[in-house]
Design an enzyme around this catalytic site. Structure first.
Site, short mmCIF file in Angstrom:
data_model
loop_
_atom_site.label_atom_id
_atom_site.label_comp_id
_atom_site.label_asym_id
_atom_site.label_seq_id
_atom_site.Cartn_x
_atom_site.Cartn_y
_atom_site.Cartn_z
N SER A 142 0.84 -1.21 0.00
CA SER A 142 0.00 0.00 0.00
C SER A 142 0.86 1.24 0.00
O SER A 142 1.99 1.23 0.50
CB SER A 142 -0.89 0.01 1.25
N TYR A 155 -0.88 0.28 10.62
CA TYR A 155 -1.08 -0.40 9.33
C TYR A 155 0.06 -0.04 8.37
O TYR A 155 0.68 -0.91 7.75
CB TYR A 155 -2.44 0.05 8.77
N1 LIG Z 1 -8.98 -0.87 -0.29
C1 LIG Z 1 -7.99 -0.01 -0.34
O1 LIG Z 1 -8.19 1.21 -0.42
C2 LIG Z 1 -6.56 -0.49 -0.31
C3 LIG Z 1 -5.55 0.44 -0.52
C4 LIG Z 1 -4.23 0.01 -0.52
C5 LIG Z 1 -3.94 -1.32 -0.29
N2 LIG Z 1 -4.93 -2.21 -0.06
C6 LIG Z 1 -4.55 -3.59 0.20
O2 LIG Z 1 -5.18 -4.45 -0.75
C7 LIG Z 1 -5.34 -5.74 -0.16
C8 LIG Z 1 -6.77 -6.20 -0.38
O3 LIG Z 1 -7.63 -5.35 0.35
P1 LIG Z 1 -9.18 -5.13 0.07
O4 LIG Z 1 -9.37 -3.70 -0.12
O5 LIG Z 1 -9.65 -6.08 -0.96
O6 LIG Z 1 -9.82 -5.43 1.49
P2 LIG Z 1 -10.28 -6.76 2.21
O7 LIG Z 1 -11.49 -7.28 1.55
O8 LIG Z 1 -10.35 -6.44 3.64
O9 LIG Z 1 -9.10 -7.76 1.90
C9 LIG Z 1 -8.19 -8.22 2.83
C10 LIG Z 1 -8.21 -9.73 2.76
O10 LIG Z 1 -7.20 -10.25 3.60
C11 LIG Z 1 -7.70 -11.42 4.16
N3 LIG Z 1 -7.03 -11.76 5.40
C12 LIG Z 1 -6.78 -10.96 6.46
N4 LIG Z 1 -6.17 -11.66 7.41
C13 LIG Z 1 -6.02 -12.92 6.93
C14 LIG Z 1 -5.46 -14.12 7.45
N5 LIG Z 1 -4.91 -14.15 8.66
N6 LIG Z 1 -5.48 -15.22 6.69
C15 LIG Z 1 -6.04 -15.21 5.45
N7 LIG Z 1 -6.58 -14.12 4.91
C16 LIG Z 1 -6.57 -12.99 5.65
C17 LIG Z 1 -9.13 -11.13 4.44
O11 LIG Z 1 -9.80 -12.37 4.52
P3 LIG Z 1 -11.21 -12.58 5.29
O12 LIG Z 1 -12.24 -12.22 4.31
O13 LIG Z 1 -11.20 -14.01 5.65
O14 LIG Z 1 -11.20 -11.67 6.48
C18 LIG Z 1 -9.53 -10.30 3.24
O15 LIG Z 1 -10.09 -11.10 2.23
C19 LIG Z 1 -4.97 -5.59 1.30
O16 LIG Z 1 -3.67 -6.06 1.48
C20 LIG Z 1 -5.03 -4.11 1.53
O17 LIG Z 1 -4.18 -3.70 2.58
C21 LIG Z 1 -6.24 -1.83 -0.09
#
Ligand SMILES: NC(=O)c1ccc[n+]([C@@H]2O[C@H](COP(=O)([O-])OP(=O)(O)OC[C@H]3O[C@@H](n4cnc5c(N)ncnc54)[C@H](OP(=O)(O)O)[C@@H]3O)[C@@H](O)[C@H]2O)c1
Ligand SMILES: Cc1cc2nc3c(=O)[nH]c(=O)nc-3n(C[C@H](O)[C@H](O)[C@H](O)COP(=O)(O)OP(=O)(O)OC[C@H]3O[C@@H](n4cnc5c(N)ncnc54)[C@H](O)[C@@H]3O)c2cc1C
Lengths: 250, 443
Positions: A142, A155
């Site tokens: 990120s 974070y």
């Molecule tokens: N959305 C944004 O604005 C943004 C910006 C920059 C970076 N990102 C990064 O992009 C990535 C995807 O994020 P997203 O926006 O799609 O949000 P998200 O839906 O919250 O995705 C995070 C995923 O990580 C999984 N996870 C967390 N802990 C875990 C564990 N111990 N074991 C297995 N899986 C685990 C969660 O699974 P569960 O469903 O089982 O909880 C969830 O599916 C993340 O790394 C986030 O930091 C997002």
């Protein structure tokens, strides 16, 4: 940028429930890559599995995976047969900054979910993939890791660790033929950011992250910002001298 | 607090902000039910039918395809899947929707809720005829699988029920086996309305038929039109070089309307130009041509956001169906009134319909005419007059196109409306599910 592989490599998505992860899976499946979605409670992803398989006519499997279970990790890596040609980790946890400031357990969960878990998993996959001299490892980090900011430094610091780990891994494997990609989204409209008031110009759709991943895997730059404007924004933020930076509220 | 956004139908009239929820699955949909909710598909209904009275439940995130049975051509999918996605996934395997409206950007939920019709309604029926079952979420969040066998009443009210019987979560629909992605199109010129109607009847056996009417033609030329017939081409009907790739049709250039067009673009001269162009093109066209599925079924989809051509004030659609015995007189009156006002109509489309599938669905045997107009007081007044003509000729109105009909007119034209309302009351559906349209029309 090169053409899609003649026999598309199997893709493993760590964090398969994330909308970004699913968008990446769909994008690869559209180019006929078989896909494995790894997640906690993977059985709950059956509808997504069926959808990707039906739309694109590829094999899609589910795998149980907990990024925090380090004991299970070597077994999980060994169990992926056929071995993946491309591994993407989108695992992450935003947490509540305020809670992370007071509650060390909560903060540790954020740190481990964004750094320890994803880094160690990708590291171990790199060990088995590098000898084959091809393929790609992709970490979704990120922009928050580019400079610690008041609003989300727990974070952000974990993402910084993850970014640094990927940088080192890429450096070490530069001659191996295995690509190591770091993807740094800014804002993405997903569950993680639901209800936040995000500026449209700076906010990507999950499909844009997917497009960036595919481009990087196929030969573009290995460190990418999603929405290129974030590269400029973060350069400006990193460039602020500390005395000035510490008075901002970003 | 729920996020709010500006809501409107495809006509961008009326517009108003309203709270929305965008569930990803049944559990999230259940949590959003709170009274006065209506589901929204892809917002291609023209008026206010997909604007919730209290909350609009967007279904586009529930867009997974779940199973396909090639024996029966049965696809099970979530309601938010677009018809265009179905075509993308299944045409290369030799399947096409049995029924499609004039845009592929509709959801399965929207197609079922409006029991949409295609150019083949008179022969094959509407979308509802090819739905095996729906999973419908009721007021209490309970999900009922409704079909012709189980909960048949609820099923029949849901086809054409405009979202007012509950939220369709999933459905099983039938696809049609096709050998190619091509349509054999025949264009027939009709100098006036009587000739157009006679041509439809003479070609009753055609799978697809539709007429574009030059709706500025008046006097003896009133109803001058091009009738377009179509058949799915068999593989051996393609040129030899295309038979190896029968599902590949030339990609179409996409245009996007970037900005709201100035209202000036709408004056009747522009309309006249457009109609003349269409007319000239139809005249030049050879009698039978092979046309790709996209160009044949979805000519308007090539211009993304074409609804902006009418500018910010939006536009109004009018669509009615008239019974066979009163149709010729009624259509002449509707077209005459439209031409007389000189309001023009970007689109005038005439089709034949057969019996409807749902209890409150729009289709009935007869002739359906669709017109559109820039929104404004003059058009609103004209539409009131078109309503009166429709009523006087025993016709009824298509709610998927409506933004302004008066409740009294609807109820006078269609006694089923009162039965629909009574059924909703008795089942407690009226407080749970309501749209701006259902409130306006007292459904
Ligand atoms: N959305 C944004 O604005 C943004 C910006 C920059 C970076 N990102 C990064 O992009 C990535 C995807 O994020 P997203 O926006 O799609 O949000 P998200 O839906 O919250 O995705 C995070 C995923 O990580 C999984 N996870 C967390 N802990 C875990 C564990 N111990 N074991 C297995 N899986 C685990 C969660 O699974 P569960 O469903 O089982 O909880 C969830 O599916 C993340 O790394 C986030 O930091 C997002
Ligand atoms: C260019 C164009 C051409 C068209 N041509 C035709 C045509 O040839 N024939 C024809 O019949 N129609 C035609 N239409 C109208 C269109 O097919 C219908 O309005 C259709 O219902 C739109 O589907 P949608 O997914 O956009 O639904 P919306 O417009 O979002 O909703 C329409 C109705 O369906 C309900 N609904 C949507 N999803 C659900 C759900 N999951 N559960 C319960 N209710 C739901 C809504 O509450 C609303 O009442 C055309 C529209 C356009 C823009």
């Amino acid at each position: 940028m090169t053409d899609p592989d003649p026999t598309p490599a199997p893709v493993l998505i760590l964090g398969g429930r994330s909308e970004i992860g699913l968008a990446i899976a769909r994008r690869f499946a559209a180019d006929r890559h078989p896909v494995v979605l790894a997640a906690r409670d993977a059985a709950g992803l059956e509808a997504d599995r069926a959808d990707i398989a039906l739309r694109h006519g590829v094999e899609v499997r589910l795998a149980e995976y907990d990024a925090l279970d380090l004991e299970a990790l070597p077994g999980f890596v060994a169990a992926q047969q056929p071995p993946p040609g491309i591994v993407v980790s989108v695992v992450g946890l935003m947490g509540e900054q305020a809670e992370s400031e007071r509650d060390p357990q909560a903060a540790a969960r954020v740190m481990r979910s964004n750094y320890e878990g994803p880094a160690l998993a990708l590291g171990l996959f790199a060990e088995v993939m590098a000898p084959r001299g091809k393929g790609a490892i992709v970490g979704v980090s990120s922009v928050a890791g580019d400079r610690g900011r008041a609003s989300n430094y727990v974070y952000g610091s974990a993402k910084a660790g993850f970014t640094a780990f990927l940088s080192g891994l890429r450096n070490r494997l530069s001659d191996s033929g295995l690509r190591v990609v770091t993807v740094k989204p800014g804002f993405v409209a997903t569950r993680m950011t639901e209800g936040m008031d995000l500026p449209a110009r700076l906010t990507a759709a999950p499909a844009e992250v997917a497009e960036a991943v595919v481009r990087a895997v196929r030969g573009g730059p290995e460190v990418v910002y999603v929405r290129p404007i974030w590269g400029l924004v973060m350069r400006a933020i990193r460039g602020l001298p500390e005395p000035m930076f510490k008075r901002t509220r970003l | 607090m729920r996020p709010t956004r500006e809501l409107s139908g495809w006509g961008r009239y009326p517009r108003r902000p309203g709270p929305v929820a965008a569930p990803r699955d049944a559990a999230e949909a259940r949590a959003a039910l709170s009274g006065g909710v209506v589901a929204r598909g892809n917002g291609r209904a023209y008026g206010d039918s997909a604007m919730g009275a209290a909350l609009t439940l967007e279904t586009r995130r529930m867009d997974r395809m779940l199973a396909f049975d090639p024996e029966r051509g049965q696809l099970v999918a979530e309601a938010g899947v677009l018809l265009g996605d179905v075509i993308d996934a299944f045409l290369p395997r030799g399947w096409f929707p049995f029924v499609t409206p004039g845009t592929k950007f509709v959801t399965l939920g929207g197609a079922i809720a409006a029991d949409v019709h295609g150019k083949n309604h008179h022969r094959e029926g509407g979308f509802g005829a090819f739905v095996d079952w729906v999973d419908l979420m009721g007021p209490d969040g309970q999900v009922t699988r409704a079909s012709r066998e189980t909960a048949p009443d609820l099923f029949a009210w849901t086809l054409g029920g405009m979202g007012l019987t509950g939220v369709i979560l999933r459905a099983a629909i039938r696809l049609r086996p096709v050998e190619t992605g091509w349509i054999r199109q025949t264009s027939i010129m009709a100098p006036d309305l009587a000739a157009a109607m006679a041509a439809f009847e003479a070609h009753d056996a055609a799978t697809y038929s539709v007429a574009w009417i030059d709706c500025l033609a008046r006097g003896p030329a009133l109803g001058r039109s091009i009738l377009m017939l179509g058949e799915h081409a068999r593989r051996d009907e393609l040129p030899v070089e295309q038979r190896e790739h029968p599902f590949e049709t030339p990609p179409r250039r996409r245009l996007t309307m970037p900005l709201d067009a100035p209202a000036l673009a709408l004056n009747r001269y522009a309309m006249r130009g457009f109609n003349a162009l269409y007319w000239a093109r139809g005249r030049r066209a050879p009698r039978e041509t092979l046309v790709g599925w996209d160009g044949y079924f979805y000519p308007l989809d090539a211009v993304l956001g074409w609804n902006r051509i009418y500018g910010r004030r939006g536009f109004l659609q009018f669509q009615c169906v008239l019974p066979p015995d009163r149709a010729e007189q009624g259509l002449a009156a509707l077209l005459g009134e439209t031409a007389r006002t000189g309001q023009g109509s970007f689109l005038a489309v005439l089709k034949r319909l057969g019996p409807g599938a749902g209890r409150f669905a729009f289709p009935m045997p007869g002739w359906t005419l669709a017109l559109d107009f820039p929104a404004g007081p003059r058009s609103l007044a004209l539409l009131d007059r078109l309503d009166a003509i429709t009523l006087a000729h025993g016709g009824r109105f298509y709610l998927a196109k409506d933004a302004r009909l008066a409740a009294a007119t609807l109820h006078a034209a269609d006694p089923r409306a009162a039965r629909f309302r009574d059924m909703r009351r008795a089942a407690g559906l009226d407080t749970a599910f309501a749209s701006a349209q259902s409130e306006r029309l007292l459904l």
